[in-house]
Design a protein around this motif. Structure first.
Motif, PDB file in Angstrom:
ATOM      1  N   ALA A 127       0.832  -1.204   0.000  1.00 15.84           N
ATOM      2  CA  ALA A 127       0.000   0.000   0.000  1.00 15.84           C
ATOM      3  C   ALA A 127       0.866   1.254   0.000  1.00 15.84           C
ATOM      4  O   ALA A 127       0.585   2.212  -0.730  1.00 15.84           O
ATOM      5  N   ALA A 128       1.934   1.258   0.796  1.00 19.94           N
ATOM      6  CA  ALA A 128       2.811   2.427   0.861  1.00 19.94           C
ATOM      7  C   ALA A 128       3.475   2.693  -0.492  1.00 19.94           C
ATOM      8  O   ALA A 128       3.621   3.852  -0.900  1.00 19.94           O
ATOM      9  N   GLU A 129       3.858   1.642  -1.198  1.00 21.91           N
ATOM     10  CA  GLU A 129       4.460   1.813  -2.528  1.00 21.91           C
ATOM     11  C   GLU A 129       3.460   2.433  -3.503  1.00 21.91           C
ATOM     12  O   GLU A 129       3.818   3.298  -4.299  1.00 21.91           O
ATOM     13  N   GLN A 130       2.216   1.980  -3.427  1.00 22.80           N
ATOM     14  CA  GLN A 130       1.185   2.531  -4.301  1.00 22.80           C
ATOM     15  C   GLN A 130       0.944   4.010  -3.979  1.00 22.80           C
ATOM     16  O   GLN A 130       0.866   4.838  -4.879  1.00 22.80           O
ATOM     17  N   ILE A 131       0.836   4.320  -2.704  1.00 22.48           N
ATOM     18  CA  ILE A 131       0.639   5.710  -2.271  1.00 22.48           C
ATOM     19  C   ILE A 131       1.838   6.556  -2.706  1.00 22.48           C
ATOM     20  O   ILE A 131       1.680   7.677  -3.205  1.00 22.48           O
ATOM     21  N   ASP A 132       3.031   6.030  -2.540  1.00 23.87           N
ATOM     22  CA  ASP A 132       4.233   6.761  -2.927  1.00 23.87           C
ATOM     23  C   ASP A 132       4.225   7.074  -4.425  1.00 23.87           C
ATOM     24  O   ASP A 132       4.615   8.170  -4.839  1.00 23.87           O
ATOM     25  N   THR A 133       3.757   6.151  -5.241  1.00 24.85           N
ATOM     26  CA  THR A 133       3.651   6.389  -6.682  1.00 24.85           C
ATOM     27  C   THR A 133       2.699   7.537  -6.972  1.00 24.85           C
ATOM     28  O   THR A 133       2.999   8.435  -7.766  1.00 24.85           O
ATOM     29  N   VAL A 134       1.550   7.534  -6.309  1.00 22.33           N
ATOM     30  CA  VAL A 134       0.561   8.610  -6.489  1.00 22.33           C
ATOM     31  C   VAL A 134       1.152   9.951  -6.059  1.00 22.33           C
ATOM     32  O   VAL A 134       1.023  10.957  -6.766  1.00 22.33           O
ATOM     33  N   LEU A 135       1.816   9.965  -4.916  1.00 27.98           N
ATOM     34  CA  LEU A 135       2.381  11.216  -4.404  1.00 27.98           C
ATOM     35  C   LEU A 135       3.532  11.705  -5.274  1.00 27.98           C
ATOM     36  O   LEU A 135       3.669  12.921  -5.497  1.00 27.98           O
ATOM     37  N   ALA A 136       4.363  10.797  -5.776  1.00 31.04           N
ATOM     38  CA  ALA A 136       5.485  11.195  -6.638  1.00 31.04           C
ATOM     39  C   ALA A 136       4.970  11.839  -7.921  1.00 31.04           C
ATOM     40  O   ALA A 136       5.534  12.842  -8.384  1.00 31.04           O
ATOM     41  N   ARG A 137       3.919  11.285  -8.489  1.00 36.90           N
ATOM     42  CA  ARG A 137       3.340  11.893  -9.694  1.00 36.90           C
ATOM     43  C   ARG A 137       2.860  13.311  -9.406  1.00 36.90           C
ATOM     44  O   ARG A 137       3.080  14.228 -10.205  1.00 36.90           O
ATOM     45  N   ALA A 138       2.183  13.476  -8.287  1.00 39.62           N
ATOM     46  CA  ALA A 138       1.669  14.804  -7.930  1.00 39.62           C
ATOM     47  C   ALA A 138       2.821  15.771  -7.688  1.00 39.62           C
ATOM     48  O   ALA A 138       2.760  16.933  -8.112  1.00 39.62           O
ATOM     49  N   ARG A 139       3.860  15.302  -7.028  1.00 39.22           N
ATOM     50  CA  ARG A 139       5.033  16.140  -6.761  1.00 39.22           C
ATOM     51  C   ARG A 139       5.663  16.593  -8.083  1.00 39.22           C
ATOM     52  O   ARG A 139       6.033  17.755  -8.236  1.00 39.22           O
ATOM     53  N   GLU A 140       5.761  15.669  -9.049  1.00 40.12           N
ATOM     54  CA  GLU A 140       6.321  16.002 -10.366  1.00 40.12           C
ATOM     55  C   GLU A 140       5.457  17.042 -11.096  1.00 40.12           C
ATOM     56  O   GLU A 140       5.977  17.822 -11.895  1.00 40.12           O
ATOM     57  N   ARG A 141       4.160  17.048 -10.813  1.00 33.10           N
ATOM     58  CA  ARG A 141       3.266  18.038 -11.434  1.00 33.10           C
ATOM     59  C   ARG A 141       3.299  19.369 -10.687  1.00 33.10           C
ATOM     60  O   ARG A 141       2.625  20.316 -11.065  1.00 33.10           O
ATOM     61  N   GLY A 142       4.039  19.417  -9.592  1.00 31.39           N
ATOM     62  CA  GLY A 142       4.146  20.645  -8.820  1.00 31.39           C
ATOM     63  C   GLY A 142       3.071  20.817  -7.761  1.00 31.39           C
ATOM     64  O   GLY A 142       2.934  21.889  -7.182  1.00 31.39           O
ATOM     65  N   GLU A 143       2.312  19.749  -7.492  1.00 27.42           N
ATOM     66  CA  GLU A 143       1.258  19.831  -6.473  1.00 27.42           C
ATOM     67  C   GLU A 143       1.860  19.646  -5.082  1.00 27.42           C
ATOM     68  O   GLU A 143       2.808  18.880  -4.908  1.00 27.42           O
ATOM     69  N   PRO A 144       1.307  20.315  -4.082  1.00 28.08           N
ATOM     70  CA  PRO A 144       1.742  20.030  -2.709  1.00 28.08           C
ATOM     71  C   PRO A 144       1.235  18.644  -2.304  1.00 28.08           C
ATOM     72  O   PRO A 144       0.101  18.272  -2.642  1.00 28.08           O
ATOM     73  N   VAL A 145       2.088  17.877  -1.634  1.00 24.16           N
ATOM     74  CA  VAL A 145       1.707  16.514  -1.271  1.00 24.16           C
ATOM     75  C   VAL A 145       2.002  16.251   0.203  1.00 24.16           C
ATOM     76  O   VAL A 145       2.970  16.769   0.754  1.00 24.16           O
ATOM     77  N   PRO A 146       1.166  15.430   0.829  1.00 31.51           N
ATOM     78  CA  PRO A 146       1.470  14.993   2.191  1.00 31.51           C
ATOM     79  C   PRO A 146       2.552  13.917   2.135  1.00 31.51           C
ATOM     80  O   PRO A 146       2.890  13.410   1.059  1.00 31.51           O
ATOM     81  N   GLY A 147       3.048  13.532   3.266  1.00 27.43           N
ATOM     82  CA  GLY A 147       4.012  12.432   3.329  1.00 27.43           C
ATOM     83  C   GLY A 147       3.307  11.088   3.171  1.00 27.43           C
ATOM     84  O   GLY A 147       2.098  10.969   3.406  1.00 27.43           O
ATOM     85  N   VAL A 148       4.065  10.083   2.786  1.00 24.83           N
ATOM     86  CA  VAL A 148       3.511   8.739   2.619  1.00 24.83           C
ATOM     87  C   VAL A 148       2.901   8.246   3.927  1.00 24.83           C
ATOM     88  O   VAL A 148       1.789   7.721   3.939  1.00 24.83           O
ATOM     89  N   GLU A 149       3.620   8.408   5.026  1.00 20.85           N
ATOM     90  CA  GLU A 149       3.117   7.906   6.312  1.00 20.85           C
ATOM     91  C   GLU A 149       1.851   8.640   6.740  1.00 20.85           C
ATOM     92  O   GLU A 149       0.951   8.031   7.321  1.00 20.85           O
ATOM     93  N   THR A 150       1.772   9.917   6.447  1.00 23.33           N
ATOM     94  CA  THR A 150       0.558  10.673   6.767  1.00 23.33           C
ATOM     95  C   THR A 150      -0.618  10.119   5.970  1.00 23.33           C
ATOM     96  O   THR A 150      -1.714   9.923   6.509  1.00 23.33           O
TER      97      THR A 150
END
Length: 185
Positions: A127-150
């Protein structure tokens, strides 16, 4: 070190694991969990029961190992173009898969045959890997992202708690509220 950790990838060991896992899945579908025995699995897989016992220890550990593999995501999360869309779609799919009768059975089996907690850690890592993928994509788009653990604490943990202990009235709207709470809170 558990028996599962000592297994070398590839070769005969990988073929035995694949054959035994396939046998378990087929027999579960045909005969049901209560009728399943190690000798049945071994016969279907074309190995001796001692091979299964040596590798997995007992039926519960085998079921746990199969469950963890079945809980591993097959694909990366879909890209919907923004963090809210990606995380919402992922959370809804996660809820749908984990709250299904087979998903709940896999979660139960993964945890029951896991005396040292390794399987729970592996499932959490998926689950953490999947969440990390989603967050990394958003980060690359310049969106603010929470941490994986959050995100794990605010979305995945409440979903799993409700799936396991309070499944009544659990629906996609709940998953959407969790994501909104994470991103808007």
């Amino acid at each position: 070190m558990s028996r599962r950790q000592m297994v070398r990838p590839g070769g005969r060991s990988a073929r035995v694991q694949a054959a035994v896992h396939t046998a378990v899945r087929e027999l579960l579908a045909e005969a049901g969990r209560d009728a399943l025995t190690v000798p049945m699995v071994a016969q279907r897989a074309g190995v001796t029961p001692s091979t299964v016992y040596r590798r997995w220890g007992d039926l519960q550990e085998l079921l746990s190992d199969v469950a963890v593999e079945r809980l591993r995501p097959d694909t990366a999360p879909q890209d919907h173009g923004d963090l809210r869309g990606d995380l919402t779609a992922w959370a809804e799919q996660f809820l749908d898969e984990m709250s299904s009768p087979s998903g709940r059975a896999y979660v139960r089996d993964a945890l029951l045959g896991d005396p040292d907690g390794d399987n729970a850690g592996r499932c959490s890592a998926y689950a953490a890997e999947q969440i990390d993928t989603v967050l990394a994509r958003a980060r690359e788009r310049g969106e603010p992202v929470p941490g994986v653990e959050t995100a794990m604490d605010r979305v995945v943990a409440p979903l799993m708690y409700r799936i396991l202990f309070r499944p009544a009235e659990l629906d996609a709207a709940y998953a959407r509220r969790l994501v909104a709470g994470l991103l808007d809170g």
